[in-house]
Write an enzyme that holds these catalytic residues in place. Structure first.
Site, PDB file in Angstrom:
ATOM      1  N   LYS A  71      87.337  19.565 -90.876  1.00 23.54           N
ATOM      2  CA  LYS A  71      86.856  18.815 -89.656  1.00 23.54           C
ATOM      3  C   LYS A  71      87.705  17.999 -89.356  1.00 23.54           C
ATOM      4  O   LYS A  71      88.186  16.927 -90.269  1.00 23.54           O
ATOM      5  CB  LYS A  71      85.572  18.142 -90.304  1.00 23.54           C
ATOM      6  CG  LYS A  71      84.745  17.421 -89.391  1.00 23.54           C
ATOM      7  CD  LYS A  71      83.558  16.751 -90.057  1.00 23.54           C
ATOM      8  CE  LYS A  71      82.646  15.734 -88.787  1.00 23.54           C
ATOM      9  NZ  LYS A  71      81.479  15.356 -89.518  1.00 23.54           N
ATOM     10  N   GLU A 102      64.834  16.601 -94.863  1.00 23.73           N
ATOM     11  CA  GLU A 102      63.899  15.530 -94.745  1.00 23.73           C
ATOM     12  C   GLU A 102      62.468  15.748 -95.404  1.00 23.73           C
ATOM     13  O   GLU A 102      62.033  14.832 -96.130  1.00 23.73           O
ATOM     14  CB  GLU A 102      63.615  15.121 -93.114  1.00 23.73           C
ATOM     15  CG  GLU A 102      64.859  14.828 -92.362  1.00 23.73           C
ATOM     16  CD  GLU A 102      65.766  15.924 -91.853  1.00 23.73           C
ATOM     17  OE1 GLU A 102      66.660  15.411 -91.289  1.00 23.73           O
ATOM     18  OE2 GLU A 102      65.600  17.094 -92.170  1.00 23.73           O
ATOM     19  N   ARG A 156      60.347  15.701 -88.817  1.00 23.32           N
ATOM     20  CA  ARG A 156      60.637  16.952 -89.422  1.00 23.32           C
ATOM     21  C   ARG A 156      59.463  17.066 -90.854  1.00 23.32           C
ATOM     22  O   ARG A 156      59.312  17.896 -91.212  1.00 23.32           O
ATOM     23  CB  ARG A 156      61.919  17.324 -89.627  1.00 23.32           C
ATOM     24  CG  ARG A 156      62.728  17.169 -88.497  1.00 23.32           C
ATOM     25  CD  ARG A 156      64.329  17.611 -88.614  1.00 23.32           C
ATOM     26  NE  ARG A 156      64.599  19.144 -88.228  1.00 23.32           N
ATOM     27  CZ  ARG A 156      65.233  19.639 -88.665  1.00 23.32           C
ATOM     28  NH1 ARG A 156      66.629  19.279 -89.121  1.00 23.32           N
ATOM     29  NH2 ARG A 156      65.478  20.857 -88.247  1.00 23.32           N
TER      30      ARG A 156
END
Length: 643
Positions: A287, A376, A404
């Site tokens: 990244k 979540e 969610r």
């Protein structure tokens, strides 16, 4: 400042232009694409490190596949900048995330190349599988590719999709982009599992053996299902640990390979394109690749804001006076204060420890604060489990991500009346991230659930006091505290902690012409509007309601007994939200009043700065003042006609 693309990139307006280049030219395209992203984001802002990490993958996918006929689905979308630039949006890319400009995420209405709109994680495999199943049903030779990060792979939805893909027998490719990061470093057993694969000498030898074998395979019509099956058995015979997960789900596993080797990526994708059925390619990337500072501190450079691309200095606004902190930092520091007072306090967040500032507690009290990954639903239920044992858990989830976990809040928390504290960061409009991230709906969808307390602080002191109140033994209910992204209003915010009586508001100003009822941070917009209106001789009253459930009925009886004109202000949807709750109270008690509801309108609000979006939605200080003037203007007109 004019930004110019490199000589190859400036002539790529569609993937068809990219395909005109030789494979040897692709490395230069990657270098130019990476530099263009750096140039634009450093000046105009946006997500940064994620797209740098998939430059080679973006180029290889559009070089090998026939997009947009072949369906390419990106997970989350933070990493899709290179994809956007290669698909006809290079010239408009500087407008990325700006008001009326390009979305920061793939968006179906923006381009045919954006096959699926994304903003939340872990949806790509399900979507790509659905596309592959549709192609199979219609007899189309259409390929489906899902690009998912190892962070997104931790979500239950990704495993549900892979479980189905293994038996659906549809032609799809899952590309697992493994960089050990989401926004913060990844956590959990899957991360350790992938690390074992990528660092083991056995797997590195496997990688070379598999791809050497692939290079010798006949490609084209002679590549039959029987040959693919033989290859499958060969690979399984060579695999050890990696066969335990993906192969067990009947998804053929290939890799890991270097995700920054463009030649290897192109050759590999071409080979996999001709292997039928569900398959997974594991690539290893960095990244922030190509920008040294982003490679070194990937969390900081996920979305750094504007910066000097040469020195790496991130530009910060300079102020003469002390500035208020971000609400998230008030939460993070107050968590430590409360935890030092109460040994039963715990903290949970699904992969956002830096974003919500629970990281402060994780660093200081690692045995009492947890990042559970991009999960979540699990975050809510594990919090409920701890609550059954007498712990007081603060579960911090962004408002839009909390959508969610609605079922878990109902089934696992509210029905059992467990005193989990649900802290909803980024409630209301969030700015440049747009409609996938706006926290517009939490008031409406939580207000209908029994046993819920729903609150919203107007400032930092109120946030601290609500947190203090929520953890007291006297509170035996699920307790929602919603607060916005960004700064509050109090530079001196470390006020003494005080209990707030649940379901009580505050009368901030008395008045005579109209009553303004505000919930949460927009109360500060209302206060500014009132200052402006009083300079014009208009005298509004102001009530900070603090709670939308339960409502302060004593205060509301006072309001409707005294005022015939009422304005409600919230940073949630006007459908079923705080204003709707006020109308319900008014109807239940047979009051007659003219009520104007200000908040997020019943439509999708696109991206822009918070100031631009508040103005557009009409609940900034100017919008509130305009609403009051309009109500009083109608009164004056009626009185004039009656004279």
């Amino acid at each position: 400042m004019e930004i110019t693309a490199g000589p190859l990139l400036r002539n790529i307006n569609t993937p068809d232009d990219l395909k005109l280049l030789t494979k040897d030219q692709l490395q230069q395209v990657c270098e130019e694409l990476r530099q263009y992203i750096i140039d634009v984001v450093s000046i105009h802002g946006g997500h940064f490190a994620a797209s740098l990490g998939v430059v080679e993958l973006s180029v290889a996918l559009h070089y090998v596949y026939n997009t947009p006929y072949d369906q390419l689905v990106w997970d989350v979308g933070h990493q899709a900048y290179g994809h956007k630039i290669l698909t006809g949006r290079r010239e408009s890319f500087p407008s990325n995330r700006k008001y009326k400009g390009l979305s920061g995420f793939p968006k179906r209405s923006e381009s045919d190349y954006d096959t699926f709109g994304v903003g939340h994680s872990s949806t790509s495999i399900s979507a790509a599988l659905g596309m592959a199943m549709a192609a199979k049903y219609r007899g189309e030779d259409r390929k489906s590719v899902a690009v998912i990060g190892d962070g997104s792979m931790t979500a239950g939805m990704a495993f549900e999709a892979m479980n189905h893909a293994g038996v659906a027998d549809s032609d799809m490719l899952i590309i697992l982009n493994d960089n050990c990061m989401s926004i913060d470093p990844n956590v959990g057993a899957l991360k350790e599992y992938l690390t074992d694969i990528t660092t083991s000498h056995t797997y590195n030898k496997l990688k070379d053996d598999v791809w050497n074998a692939l290079g010798k395979l006949p490609i084209g019509s002679r590549f039959s299902r029987e040959m693919a099956s033989k290859l499958d058995h060969t690979i399984k015979g060579m695999l050890t640990k990696s066969s335990n997960l993906f192969e067990a789900l009947k998804i053929r596993y290939f890799g890991p390979i270097d995700g920054h080797n463009i030649t290897k990526l192109v050759d590999t994708l071409r080979d996999l394109k001709n292997i039928p059925g569900p398959k997974l390619l594991h690539i290893v990337t960095v990244k922030g690749k190509g920008y040294a500072l982003a490679e070194k501190d990937q969390t900081k450079w996920h979305a750094p804001g504007l910066f000097d691309k040469i020195t790496g200095e991130i530009y910060k606004k300079k102020f003469d006076l002390p500035q208020p902190p971000k609400y998230q930092d008030v939460f993070g520091h107050t968590m430590i204060e409360l935890a030092e007072m109460n040994p039963n306090i715990m903290g949970v967040t699904p992969a956002m420890p830096s974003g919500c500032s629970l990281k402060f507690m994780m660093d200081k009290m690692p045995d009492r604060a947890f990042d559970v990954g991009i999960c979540e639903q699990h975050a809510v239920t594990v919090s409920a489990g701890m609550a059954t044992q007498g712990l007081r858990v603060f579960c911090n989830i962004y408002s839009s991500f909390m959508q969610r976990a609605f079922d878990q809040v109902v089934h696992d928390v509210a029905i059992q009346k467990l005193p989990v504290v649900l802290c909803l960061d980024r409630a209301g409009l969030v700015g440049e991230d747009g409609p996938t991230h706006h926290g517009a709906y939490d008031i409406a969808y939580f207000r209908c659930i029994p046993n819920m307390i729903i609150s919203s602080p107007m400032n930092e002191s109120e946030l601290r006091n609500l947190m203090f109140t929520a953890q007291l033994d006297s509170n035996g209910y699920p307790f929602v505290i919603r607060y916005p992204r960004g700064e509050g209003v109090m530079p001196e915010w470390r006020t003494p902690l005080q209990e707030i009586t649940i379901g009580t508001g505050r009368k901030l100003k008395d008045g005579k012409d109209v009553a303004i009822l505000s919930l949460g941070h927009p109360g500060n917009f209302a206060a500014a509007a009132i200052r402006s209106l009083r300079s014009e001789g208009i005298d509004p009253a102001h009530y900070d309601m603090r709670f939308v459930k339960p409502l302060d009925e004593v205060m509301l009886h006072e309001v409707f007994s005294k005022y015939k004109k009422v304005v409600t202000v919230e940073d949630g949807t006007v459908v079923g939200g705080f204003g709707s709750a006020i109308l319900e109270f008014m109807a239940q008690h047979n009051y007659q009043a003219e009520v104007t509801i200000l908040g997020i309108p019943d439509r999708l609000v696109e991206h822009g700065t918070l100031k631009e979006l508040h103005r557009e939605c009409g609940y900034d200080a100017e919008g509130i003042a305009d609403a009051v003037r309009a109500m009083l203007r109608e009164t004056v007109t009626v009185e004039t006609l009656l004279q």
